[in-house]
Each structure stands twice: as structure tokens, then as C-alpha cells.
Design a protein around this motif. Structure first.
Motif, PDB file in Angstrom:
ATOM      1  N   ARG A  83       0.767  -1.192   0.032  1.00 59.74           N
ATOM      2  CA  ARG A  83       0.091  -0.058  -0.047  1.00 59.74           C
ATOM      3  C   ARG A  83       0.918   1.174   0.078  1.00 59.74           C
ATOM      4  O   ARG A  83       0.573   2.182  -0.712  1.00 59.74           O
ATOM      5  CB  ARG A  83      -0.949  -0.029   1.102  1.00 59.74           C
ATOM      6  N   ILE A  84       1.878   1.206   0.738  1.00 58.81           N
ATOM      7  CA  ILE A  84       2.830   2.310   0.851  1.00 58.81           C
ATOM      8  C   ILE A  84       3.489   2.605  -0.580  1.00 58.81           C
ATOM      9  O   ILE A  84       3.929   3.666  -1.044  1.00 58.81           O
ATOM     10  CB  ILE A  84       4.107   2.137   1.994  1.00 58.81           C
ATOM     11  N   HIS A  85       3.913   1.554  -1.105  1.00 54.29           N
ATOM     12  CA  HIS A  85       4.754   1.566  -2.346  1.00 54.29           C
ATOM     13  C   HIS A  85       3.719   2.120  -3.546  1.00 54.29           C
ATOM     14  O   HIS A  85       4.143   3.084  -4.323  1.00 54.29           O
ATOM     15  CB  HIS A  85       5.013   0.356  -2.858  1.00 54.29           C
ATOM     16  N   ARG A  86       2.560   2.127  -3.343  1.00 53.48           N
ATOM     17  CA  ARG A  86       1.614   2.820  -4.412  1.00 53.48           C
ATOM     18  C   ARG A  86       1.503   4.414  -4.636  1.00 53.48           C
ATOM     19  O   ARG A  86       1.111   5.026  -5.259  1.00 53.48           O
ATOM     20  CB  ARG A  86      -0.095   2.288  -4.075  1.00 53.48           C
TER      21      ARG A  86
ATOM     22  N   VAL B  92      -8.772   8.242   5.994  1.00 51.54           N
ATOM     23  CA  VAL B  92      -7.721   8.388   7.134  1.00 51.54           C
ATOM     24  C   VAL B  92      -6.576   7.439   6.878  1.00 51.54           C
ATOM     25  O   VAL B  92      -5.326   7.841   6.662  1.00 51.54           O
ATOM     26  CB  VAL B  92      -8.055   8.155   8.598  1.00 51.54           C
ATOM     27  N   GLU B  93      -6.959   6.015   6.128  1.00 51.19           N
ATOM     28  CA  GLU B  93      -5.967   5.238   5.897  1.00 51.19           C
ATOM     29  C   GLU B  93      -5.350   5.896   4.606  1.00 51.19           C
ATOM     30  O   GLU B  93      -3.858   5.725   4.470  1.00 51.19           O
ATOM     31  CB  GLU B  93      -6.609   3.918   5.385  1.00 51.19           C
ATOM     32  N   LEU B  94      -5.832   6.584   3.645  1.00 52.88           N
ATOM     33  CA  LEU B  94      -5.122   7.113   2.442  1.00 52.88           C
ATOM     34  C   LEU B  94      -4.287   8.092   2.814  1.00 52.88           C
ATOM     35  O   LEU B  94      -3.129   7.819   2.255  1.00 52.88           O
ATOM     36  CB  LEU B  94      -6.295   7.480   1.343  1.00 52.88           C
ATOM     37  N   SER B  95      -4.733   9.208   3.820  1.00 48.83           N
ATOM     38  CA  SER B  95      -3.644  10.009   3.878  1.00 48.83           C
ATOM     39  C   SER B  95      -2.367   9.566   4.890  1.00 48.83           C
ATOM     40  O   SER B  95      -1.353   9.993   4.820  1.00 48.83           O
ATOM     41  CB  SER B  95      -4.319  11.142   4.768  1.00 48.83           C
ATOM     42  N   THR B  96      -2.791   8.689   5.644  1.00 51.43           N
ATOM     43  CA  THR B  96      -1.797   7.791   6.306  1.00 51.43           C
ATOM     44  C   THR B  96      -0.857   7.163   5.364  1.00 51.43           C
ATOM     45  O   THR B  96       0.463   7.473   5.487  1.00 51.43           O
ATOM     46  CB  THR B  96      -2.220   6.776   7.397  1.00 51.43           C
ATOM     47  N   MET B  97      -1.340   6.566   4.608  1.00 49.87           N
ATOM     48  CA  MET B  97      -0.211   5.764   3.421  1.00 49.87           C
ATOM     49  C   MET B  97       0.535   6.869   2.569  1.00 49.87           C
ATOM     50  O   MET B  97       1.794   6.897   2.406  1.00 49.87           O
ATOM     51  CB  MET B  97      -1.085   5.058   2.345  1.00 49.87           C
ATOM     52  N   ARG B  98      -0.222   7.941   2.204  1.00 46.36           N
ATOM     53  CA  ARG B  98       0.448   8.988   1.325  1.00 46.36           C
ATOM     54  C   ARG B  98       1.538   9.580   1.923  1.00 46.36           C
ATOM     55  O   ARG B  98       2.600   9.965   1.652  1.00 46.36           O
ATOM     56  CB  ARG B  98      -0.640  10.119   0.993  1.00 46.36           C
ATOM     57  N   LEU B  99       1.248   9.828   3.357  1.00 46.48           N
ATOM     58  CA  LEU B  99       2.495  10.629   4.383  1.00 46.48           C
ATOM     59  C   LEU B  99       3.530   9.752   4.527  1.00 46.48           C
ATOM     60  O   LEU B  99       4.706  10.027   4.269  1.00 46.48           O
ATOM     61  CB  LEU B  99       1.841  11.017   5.454  1.00 46.48           C
ATOM     62  N   LEU B 100       3.214   8.359   4.647  1.00 46.39           N
ATOM     63  CA  LEU B 100       4.470   7.465   5.144  1.00 46.39           C
ATOM     64  C   LEU B 100       5.226   7.414   3.740  1.00 46.39           C
ATOM     65  O   LEU B 100       6.412   7.190   3.843  1.00 46.39           O
ATOM     66  CB  LEU B 100       4.036   6.009   5.701  1.00 46.39           C
TER      67      LEU B 100
ATOM     68  N   ASP C  95      13.271  -1.411  -0.234  1.00 46.83           N
ATOM     69  CA  ASP C  95      12.442  -0.958   0.773  1.00 46.83           C
ATOM     70  C   ASP C  95      12.603   0.628   1.153  1.00 46.83           C
ATOM     71  O   ASP C  95      13.309   1.202   0.443  1.00 46.83           O
ATOM     72  CB  ASP C  95      13.178  -1.914   1.841  1.00 46.83           C
ATOM     73  N   LEU C  96      11.665   0.857   2.137  1.00 46.05           N
ATOM     74  CA  LEU C  96      11.429   2.568   2.151  1.00 46.05           C
ATOM     75  C   LEU C  96      12.975   3.177   2.463  1.00 46.05           C
ATOM     76  O   LEU C  96      13.220   4.045   1.791  1.00 46.05           O
ATOM     77  CB  LEU C  96      10.479   2.469   3.268  1.00 46.05           C
ATOM     78  N   VAL C  97      13.742   2.455   3.416  1.00 44.69           N
ATOM     79  CA  VAL C  97      14.902   3.391   3.702  1.00 44.69           C
ATOM     80  C   VAL C  97      15.992   3.213   2.690  1.00 44.69           C
ATOM     81  O   VAL C  97      16.512   4.203   2.172  1.00 44.69           O
ATOM     82  CB  VAL C  97      15.576   2.713   5.056  1.00 44.69           C
ATOM     83  N   SER C  98      16.046   2.231   2.033  1.00 39.66           N
ATOM     84  CA  SER C  98      17.210   1.972   0.577  1.00 39.66           C
ATOM     85  C   SER C  98      16.520   3.071  -0.417  1.00 39.66           C
ATOM     86  O   SER C  98      17.285   3.684  -0.935  1.00 39.66           O
ATOM     87  CB  SER C  98      17.097   0.729   0.397  1.00 39.66           C
ATOM     88  N   ASN C  99      15.013   2.982  -0.606  1.00 33.97           N
ATOM     89  CA  ASN C  99      14.574   3.914  -1.604  1.00 33.97           C
ATOM     90  C   ASN C  99      14.947   5.403  -1.393  1.00 33.97           C
ATOM     91  O   ASN C  99      15.287   6.070  -2.296  1.00 33.97           O
ATOM     92  CB  ASN C  99      13.136   3.699  -1.799  1.00 33.97           C
TER      93      ASN C  99
END
Ligand code: SDX
Length: 393
Positions: free
Chosen positions: A71-74, A122-130, A157-161
Motif C-alpha cells: 500500500r505504501i509503494h503505491r 484516514v488510511e489513504l492520508s496515512t499511506m500518502r504521508l508515510l 525497501d523504504l529506507v533504501s529507496n
């Protein structure tokens, strides 16, 4: 009533709110996220796992973590018009100002996720921010370097990206150093939440007026930028640089601190809650030695920092005031060894703190019992007096 009568305005409660997210015992130097001790999470978990834990209250299963990650990757890419907005900032703009402005702007680009009650929004704004904060941070850095930006690569992964977008260039491949990625992941875990600190209380207070998540987080980023709060990690490096440059030797500097000359403080020391060694600082100190050694970095400022700590832990001025190293004392040395410029240090703090801010905002929206109280004051101004026309003043 004459003169400055102090009027009683009722109770001044010490707890600004109740929360089930993070527990701190300042005297014992204890920190737990959702009951898990910070040293166990720093040693065995990942930043994304801890983000999930803080926001949803439980450690994820493998399937839950994979779904969360996908979900975050999207959402790792930015709206192209937002990229144009970032490009319009001056090259010497402080990245914390860019970060808060960009997060505020997310509320204009993503108006389909501004609800504070609709769970999907709320989920969508959470994912967009992360997903987008690391991309925005990397773009802010690239802008300051006059370099082209890289799009996210969701195979990482998020940190390597984030590391690739920050240090990579389109002209060549970029290999993420696993030592740097692992250490940065751990530092993000250590910064992920910390009860009702200045910036988290700001996020809660702005959200308590039912402002949407992007607005609340943008306010939290501004609060974090202050040198007594998140800005301390940069201020520590400036302090160490001042001593290394020979302006003051360690003993002269410490005497200036104790004599409060020019308001100088031992940056990275002291804490509003910890009156013991900040448990995060102990972990960061070990990581600093490990990372600098593995990266082959021999930084004389690490020796200066250790000398300052050695003196402070024995000196009555610091012992009587219960001043110990906090999370910011050693982090800057690691960030510098990783190649980050000083002005990016607080941005790294913000990336780490984001899941905690989000978790605390969501907790308050979901459970009115955890809402932050409207702060009260002790009035110390004038007692009632009658108006006098200007011709009689
Ligand atoms: C963070 O709240 C959080 O959880 C924050 C944080 C988080 O994760 O969100 O942990 C992150 O903000 C860590 C703190 C980073 N800031 C710094 O390192 C800046 C330097 N530290 C100080 O500014 C100070 O220690 C505070 C603001 C952090 C805490 O201040 P306190 O506990 O309210 O203490 P105080 O200001 O009331 O000072 C008490 C005494 C004073 O001396 P006296 O008036 O009694 O003679 O201690 C002295 C202060 O002058 N003092 C220091 C000092 N900190 C306090 N003296 C020298 N150097 C210092 N760093």
C-alpha cells in the motif's frame, strides 16, 4: 484588588492527555512502544514494522507487513505539479521549511483524503504521508545540491529507496550500502515516537480542532525544527565543530556552559522527561562507534563528544541538574558519516517521527477519551481597571 493580583484560574493539570501508544519512565530511563522495550525493537525490528505497530497497536504478521508495504509503494511518487512546487523553492531553502510546506500542500493535491472520520480517507492520508515524506525529503536535498531528482524505485525497501533518491544520480547506478541502510532504519525506529513531546503535542493540538492530517503533520514539522527540540542534532554538530576549530577547548567550553555565558548550552544534553540516561542515546552511541568503524570514518568530533560526555557525567553542575545525553547527542555524527549535510539532520528526525505523529493523531480522532486538553494558564496580568480616554492619559 489592587496591582497585579494573581487570579486563580482553576487547576493546572500535568497530563495533557492520556494515550496507549508510548510509555516513558524518565527517572528509570525506560521507553516502550505499545509495551515493547525500545532496545528490543531497535535490535530486532524494522522501521516499517514499528510504524505498523505504532499506528495499529500490534506487530504485523508477514502477510500484514507485505500488504502494508505494498500500500505504501503505491504512493511513493509525488504529483508532478507538487514536484514543480518544490522546484520553485530557493536553492538555499532550509529542507525543514520545504518539508512542512510540501506536506501542507499535500492537503491541496489530495483533497480525496482530508476526512478525519472516514476510515478509508484516514488510511489513504496515512499511506500518502508515510510513502511521500522520504521522497519529498530526498527532493529537498537534491534541490539544495542543484542535482536532478530520481523517481522512487519500489523494488527497494523504504529506507533504501530514500537513500538512493538522496544520494543517487540518473547518470549511474547507485548501490545502497547495507551498513548505512541498517543503521538508518534503526535510527528511524529510535525516533518513531516519544509520548507528548513538543512536536507531537503540536500535532495533537492542531488536530484537536479537527484539522486534517496533512495540516496537523505540517505543524508538527515546524515544531520539530526548533533547536531545543528536533533541531538539536544539527546544533550538536555546530557545537563540536566550534570546539574542533579551536575556538574553545573542551574544558573552556564546559566552563562557558556552566557559567551560562551567552546562554550557551551543552546541546544534545538534558531532557524535559528523562532525568537519567536517554535509553535511545545509549543505543545511538554504540551505533555511532559501529557505523564509523565499518565505514572507515575516523571523525575527531566523536572523540570530542565522548570527552564532553565523560566530563559532564562527573561534573556536579550536570549531575545536580540530572543532565544526561539525549537522543540527539550522537546521531549527527552518524548522519555526517553517512554523507548527509547538517541541514538534513532534522529532516531525518521528521521521517523517523512521522509514524508516531500519525498514530497519536489517529488515536485522538478515534478515541475522544485521549483528546488533548485545551491548555489553561495562571493569569499574572493586571486586575480589572477602568478605561481612560486618550485626552486623560
Ligand atoms: C528532544 O520531549 C521530548 O521527548 C523531546 C525528544 C523527542 O524524542 O521528541 O526527546 C527530542 O527534543 C531532545 C532534547 C534536544 N534538545 C537539546 O539537546 C537542547 C539542549 N537541551 C536543553 O535545551 C534542555 O535540556 C531541554 C530543553 C531539552 C530540557 O530542559 P528542561 O529539562 O526543561 O530543563 P530547564 O531548561 O528547566 O533547565 C534546568 C537547568 C537550568 O539551569 P538552572 O537554571 O537550574 O541553573 O538545567 C540547565 C538549565 O540552564 N540545563 C542545561 C542544559 N539543559 C538544561 N545546561 C546546559 N546544557 C544543557 N543542555
Amino acid at each position: 484588588e489592587t496591582g497585579n493580583t494573581t487570579l486563580d484560574v482553576g487547576f493546572v493539570n500535568t497530563a495533557s492527555c492520556q494515550s496507549a501508544i508510548t510509555y516513558i519512565d524518565g527517572d528509570a530511563g525506560i521507553l516502550r512502544y505499545r509495551g515493547y522495550p525500545i532496545d528490543q525493537l531497535a535490535k530486532s525490528s524494522s522501521f516499517l514494522e514499528v510504524s505498523y505497530l505504532l499506528i495499529y497497536g500490534e506487530l504485523p504478521t508477514t502477510a500484514e507487513l507485505e500488504e502494508f508495504t505494498s500500500r505504501i509503494h503505491r504512493h511513493t511518487m509525488l504529483h508532478e505539479d507538487l514536484k514543480d512546487l518544490l522546484a520553485a523553492f530557493p536553492r538555499d531553502a532550509h529542507p525543514m521549511s520545504v518539508l512542512s510546506a510540501a506536506v501542507s500542500a499535500l492537503g491541496t493535491f489530495y483533497q480525496d483524503s482530508l476526512s478525519i472520520t472516514d476510515k478509508d480517507q484516514v488510511e489513504l492520508s496515512t499511506m500518502r504521508l508515510l510513502a511521500k515524506l522520504p521522497t519529498i525529503a530526498a527532493y529537498a536535498h537534491k534541490k539544495s545540491q542543484g542535482q536532478p531528482t530520481l523517481y522512487p524505485d519500489n523494488r527497494l525497501d523504504l529506507v533504501s529507496n530514500f537513500l538512493r533518491m538522496t544520494f543517487g544520480v540518473p547518470a549511474e547506478d547507485f548501490e545502497v550500502d547495507p551498513i548505512v541502510a541498517k543503521a538508518l532504519d534503526q535510527l528511524f525506529i529510535l525516533h518513531a515516537d516519544h509520548e507528548q513531546n513538543c512536536s507531537t503535542s503540536t500535532v495533537r493540538l492542531v488536530g484537536s480542532g479537527h484539522a486534517h492530517l496533512f495540516a496537523s503533520i505540517s505543524a508538527g514539522i515546524h515544531a520539530l525544527s526548533g533547536p531545543l527540540h528536533g533541531g538539536a542534532n544539527s546544533a550538536v554538530l555546530e557545537m563540536l565543530g566550534h570546539i574542533q576549530a579551536g575556538d574553545d577547548d573542551v574544558d573552556t567550553f564546559m566552563n562557558k556552559v556552566k557559567n551560562k555565558e551567552d546562554g550557551v548550552k551543552l546541546m544534545g544534553f538534558g531532557h524535559r522527561v528523562y532525568k537519567n540516561y536517554d535509553p535511545r542515546a545509549a543505543i545511538v552511541k554504540d551505533t555511532a562507534h559501529e557505523v564509523l568503524q565499518k565505514l572507515g570514518v575516523n571523525d575527531p568530533q566523536l572523540e570530542i563528544a565522548m570527552r564532553l560526555e565523560e566530563i559532564a557525567l562527573k561534573d556536579d553542575y550536570f549531575v545536580e541538574r540530572k543532565l544526561y545525553p539525549n537522543v540527539d547527542f550522537y546521531t549527527g555524527l552518524i548522519y555526517k558519516a553517512m554523507g548527509f549535510p547538517t541541514e538534513m539532520f532534522t529532516v531525518l528526525f521528521a521521517i523517523g517521527r512521522l509514524p508516531g505523529w500519525i498514530a497519536q493523531w489517529r488515536e485522538m480522532m478515534e478515541d475522544p477519551a485521549t483528546k488533548i486538553g485545551r491548555p489553561r494558564q495562571l493569569y499574572i496580568g493586571e486586575a480589572e481597571r477602568q478605561f481612560v480616554g486618550i485626552d486623560k492619559r
